[in-house]
Design a protein around this motif. Structure first.
Motif, short mmCIF file in Angstrom:
data_model
loop_
_atom_site.label_atom_id
_atom_site.label_comp_id
_atom_site.label_asym_id
_atom_site.label_seq_id
_atom_site.Cartn_x
_atom_site.Cartn_y
_atom_site.Cartn_z
N VAL A 1 0.84 -1.20 0.00
CA VAL A 1 0.00 0.00 0.00
C VAL A 1 0.88 1.25 0.00
N SER A 2 1.93 1.26 0.78
CA SER A 2 2.85 2.41 0.82
C SER A 2 3.51 2.62 -0.54
N LEU A 3 3.92 1.54 -1.18
CA LEU A 3 4.54 1.63 -2.48
C LEU A 3 3.56 2.16 -3.52
N ILE A 4 2.32 1.71 -3.47
CA ILE A 4 1.29 2.18 -4.41
C ILE A 4 1.02 3.67 -4.20
N ILE A 5 0.93 4.09 -2.97
CA ILE A 5 0.70 5.51 -2.67
C ILE A 5 1.88 6.35 -3.16
N LEU A 6 3.09 5.88 -2.96
CA LEU A 6 4.28 6.59 -3.40
C LEU A 6 4.32 6.72 -4.93
N VAL A 7 3.98 5.65 -5.63
CA VAL A 7 3.94 5.67 -7.09
C VAL A 7 2.87 6.64 -7.58
N CYS A 8 1.69 6.64 -6.93
CA CYS A 8 0.61 7.55 -7.31
C CYS A 8 1.02 9.01 -7.12
N ILE A 9 1.65 9.31 -6.01
CA ILE A 9 2.10 10.68 -5.74
C ILE A 9 3.14 11.10 -6.78
N THR A 10 4.04 10.19 -7.12
CA THR A 10 5.05 10.48 -8.13
C THR A 10 4.41 10.75 -9.49
N LEU A 11 3.44 9.94 -9.88
CA LEU A 11 2.74 10.13 -11.16
C LEU A 11 2.01 11.47 -11.20
N VAL A 12 1.33 11.80 -10.11
CA VAL A 12 0.62 13.08 -10.05
C VAL A 12 1.62 14.24 -10.17
N GLY A 13 2.76 14.12 -9.53
CA GLY A 13 3.79 15.15 -9.61
C GLY A 13 4.33 15.31 -11.02
N VAL A 14 4.60 14.19 -11.68
CA VAL A 14 5.12 14.23 -13.05
C VAL A 14 4.09 14.85 -14.00
N VAL A 15 2.83 14.44 -13.88
CA VAL A 15 1.77 14.99 -14.71
C VAL A 15 1.63 16.50 -14.46
N GLY A 16 1.68 16.91 -13.22
CA GLY A 16 1.59 18.34 -12.88
C GLY A 16 2.76 19.12 -13.47
N LEU A 17 3.95 18.56 -13.39
CA LEU A 17 5.13 19.21 -13.94
C LEU A 17 5.02 19.37 -15.46
N ILE A 18 4.56 18.33 -16.13
CA ILE A 18 4.39 18.39 -17.59
C ILE A 18 3.36 19.45 -17.95
N LEU A 19 2.25 19.50 -17.23
CA LEU A 19 1.23 20.50 -17.50
C LEU A 19 1.76 21.92 -17.30
N MET A 20 2.52 22.14 -16.24
CA MET A 20 3.09 23.46 -15.99
C MET A 20 4.04 23.88 -17.10
N LEU A 21 4.88 22.94 -17.56
CA LEU A 21 5.81 23.25 -18.64
C LEU A 21 5.07 23.60 -19.92
N GLN A 22 3.99 22.89 -20.21
CA GLN A 22 3.21 23.18 -21.41
C GLN A 22 2.54 24.55 -21.31
N LEU A 23 2.04 24.89 -20.13
CA LEU A 23 1.41 26.20 -19.95
C LEU A 23 2.42 27.32 -20.09
N ASN A 24 3.63 27.11 -19.59
CA ASN A 24 4.68 28.12 -19.70
C ASN A 24 5.09 28.34 -21.15
N LYS A 25 5.07 27.30 -21.97
CA LYS A 25 5.39 27.45 -23.39
C LYS A 25 4.35 28.34 -24.06
N GLY A 26 3.10 28.16 -23.71
CA GLY A 26 2.03 28.99 -24.27
C GLY A 26 2.20 30.44 -23.88
N GLU A 27 2.60 30.70 -22.64
CA GLU A 27 2.82 32.07 -22.17
C GLU A 27 4.01 32.70 -22.87
#
Length: 142
Positions: free
Chosen positions: A8-34
């Protein structure tokens, strides 16, 4: 029990990592538009540009040149300052042209080097902004 907690701890850690990576990618894409939005529009370029009226002077040799320039500055205040410095601009252009020959203006690179030289000499004069680009609007060599 220990195995379940670890899984369960490993699954939670992987989920948090995925959410962080997705958030980072979205931020980078938004900055390109700006970044694309920060490029000036043609109206802003025209507003921050100064026309240098036709200058006729001798080249280094027996020929002479008639040239008109448009100088793009970084902002409207810089354009106003450059307009006030028109006598200095004319002086720099004439001095630069007096060192050139007709052969120096052959091809794209010759004209580009002249534009770059004018830009490099004008930028130290500017207090309100800077010179972004120098355009040769027209020229005739005789």
């Amino acid at each position: 029990m220990k195995n379940k907690v670890l899984t369960v701890s490993l699954i939670i850690l992987v989920c948090i990592t995925l959410v962080g990576v997705v958030g980072l990618i979205l931020m980078l894409q938004l900055n390109k538009g700006e970044a694309k939005e920060k490029e000036p529009t043609i109206d802003e370029i025209i507003e921050s540009s100064v026309d240098i009226p036709e200058i006729t002077t001798n080249l280094n040799g027996r020929q002479f040149i008639r040239v008109s320039l448009k100088i793009q500055t970084s902002n409207k205040k810089a354009a106003e300052e450059l307009t006030k410095r028109d006598f200095q601009v004319n002086n720099i252009v004439i001095q630069e042209l007096s060192e050139k020959t007709a052969k120096d203006f052959e091809g794209k690179t010759g004209k580009q080097s002249f534009e770059d030289a004018i830009k490099a000499q004008l930028n130290p004069l500017m207090k309100e902004g800077k010179i972004e680009k120098v355009y040769i609007v027209s020229y005739i060599i005789q």
